[in-house]
Scaffold this active site. Sequence first.
Site, short mmCIF file in Angstrom:
data_model
loop_
_atom_site.label_atom_id
_atom_site.label_comp_id
_atom_site.label_asym_id
_atom_site.label_seq_id
_atom_site.Cartn_x
_atom_site.Cartn_y
_atom_site.Cartn_z
N HIS A 12 8.74 15.94 -7.59
CA HIS A 12 8.78 16.20 -6.14
C HIS A 12 8.49 17.69 -5.95
O HIS A 12 9.36 18.53 -6.19
CB HIS A 12 10.16 15.79 -5.61
N ASP B 38 12.99 17.66 -9.15
CA ASP B 38 12.78 18.52 -7.98
C ASP B 38 12.22 19.88 -8.39
O ASP B 38 12.85 20.59 -9.17
CB ASP B 38 14.11 18.73 -7.24
N ASP C 114 15.28 10.54 0.31
CA ASP C 114 15.80 11.61 -0.56
C ASP C 114 16.72 12.55 0.21
O ASP C 114 16.28 13.20 1.16
CB ASP C 114 14.59 12.38 -1.12
N MET D 252 10.96 23.55 -7.10
CA MET D 252 11.09 24.46 -5.95
C MET D 252 10.59 25.85 -6.34
O MET D 252 10.82 26.30 -7.46
CB MET D 252 12.56 24.57 -5.55
N HIS E 220 13.74 11.57 -10.97
CA HIS E 220 13.18 12.39 -9.91
C HIS E 220 13.41 13.86 -10.28
O HIS E 220 14.55 14.29 -10.46
CB HIS E 220 13.92 12.00 -8.61
N SER F 242 17.99 11.89 -9.29
CA SER F 242 17.50 13.25 -9.11
C SER F 242 18.30 14.18 -10.01
O SER F 242 19.52 14.35 -9.82
CB SER F 242 17.65 13.67 -7.65
N MET G 276 12.42 12.70 3.67
CA MET G 276 13.51 13.64 3.40
C MET G 276 14.61 13.42 4.44
O MET G 276 14.36 13.53 5.64
CB MET G 276 13.02 15.09 3.48
N MET H 113 8.24 20.77 -4.07
CA MET H 113 8.62 21.50 -2.85
C MET H 113 8.11 22.93 -3.01
O MET H 113 8.88 23.89 -3.13
CB MET H 113 10.14 21.47 -2.67
C1 DX5 Z 1 16.62 18.20 -2.13
C2 DX5 Z 1 16.04 17.37 -3.25
C3 DX5 Z 1 16.81 16.15 -3.58
C4 DX5 Z 1 18.21 16.41 -4.05
C5 DX5 Z 1 19.06 15.31 -3.54
O1 DX5 Z 1 15.73 19.18 -1.79
O2 DX5 Z 1 14.72 16.97 -2.92
O3 DX5 Z 1 16.11 15.32 -4.53
O4 DX5 Z 1 18.35 16.46 -5.44
O5 DX5 Z 1 20.37 15.62 -3.84
P1 DX5 Z 1 21.56 14.83 -3.16
O6 DX5 Z 1 21.42 13.40 -3.58
O7 DX5 Z 1 22.76 15.49 -3.74
O8 DX5 Z 1 21.42 15.02 -1.69
ZN ZN Z 2 13.73 15.51 -4.24
#
Ligand code: DX5
Ligand code: ZN
Length: 234
Positions: A73, A39, A183, A41, A37, A12, A144, A75
């Site tokens: 991903h 992310d 995740d 947001m 991955h 990620s 999650m 969000m």
């Molecule tokens: C959180 C993300 C994750 C995040 C995980 O909202 O979806 O993918 O990057 O980070 P770590 O591995 O540091 O928990």
């Molecule tokens: Zn993620």
Amino acid sequence: MAAIEPVQIAASILSADFCRLGEQVEEAMKAGIHLIHVDVMDGLFVPNLSLGPDVVKALQPLRKKYTAEIHAHLMITDPDRYINDFVRAGADGIIVHVEACPHLFQTIRSIRSLGARPGLAINPATPLTMLEEILAEVDLVLIMSVEPGFGGQEFIRTSLDKIARLHGLLDNHHLDHVKIAVDGGINLSIAAAVVRAGAHILVAGSEIFNSRAPVNENIKALFTTIRALRLNIH
Ligand code: DX5
Ligand code: ZN
């Protein structure tokens, strides 16, 4: 206990050093990572802002050089608005949240019809029953194990039972094609328990990209933990 299958690690990039993103992703790929991955947001579905399709596009040369896959991903609220943009940017998988999609059959089918793998993410407090009806249509379920929005949070322990229950559900319905990804909060101490519970993909951010050790060493340590577990089981 779930059968131990080959486990993949997804890097990620949320915790990467964005000033050296290409360099760090290449280091991860050289260390054996074939899943990136990303992310995404929007400051609404989660209280943070992060990456968009341009980052997926920028990683295409590395994706091709190392035959890697990129999963976005999402969000974000109303993710249907952006699915096409991410597929056009080169995302191989699009993961949407069950909590963000009122018309999941439509959303999942539109991801597949655009040529990407559909994945479904589920927040820690959302029950698995929310995705039971649509399980057969997805390639991946992303459990999650932290509240989405930020890297570096602590793994929520009840996720272990949820992973095991999802594994059982997939077995009961003979859905071998659906992979379980986990995740949030994945580190060397919890990785083995997550794999034992039935995960096929571990998504790791801050355990890979941090100031403690180089990216390739962190990845090597994660692979070593997982391989040791497989040796102990067989
Ligand atoms: C959180 C993300 C994750 C995040 C995980 O909202 O979806 O993918 O990057 O980070 P770590 O591995 O540091 O928990
Ligand atoms: Zn993620």
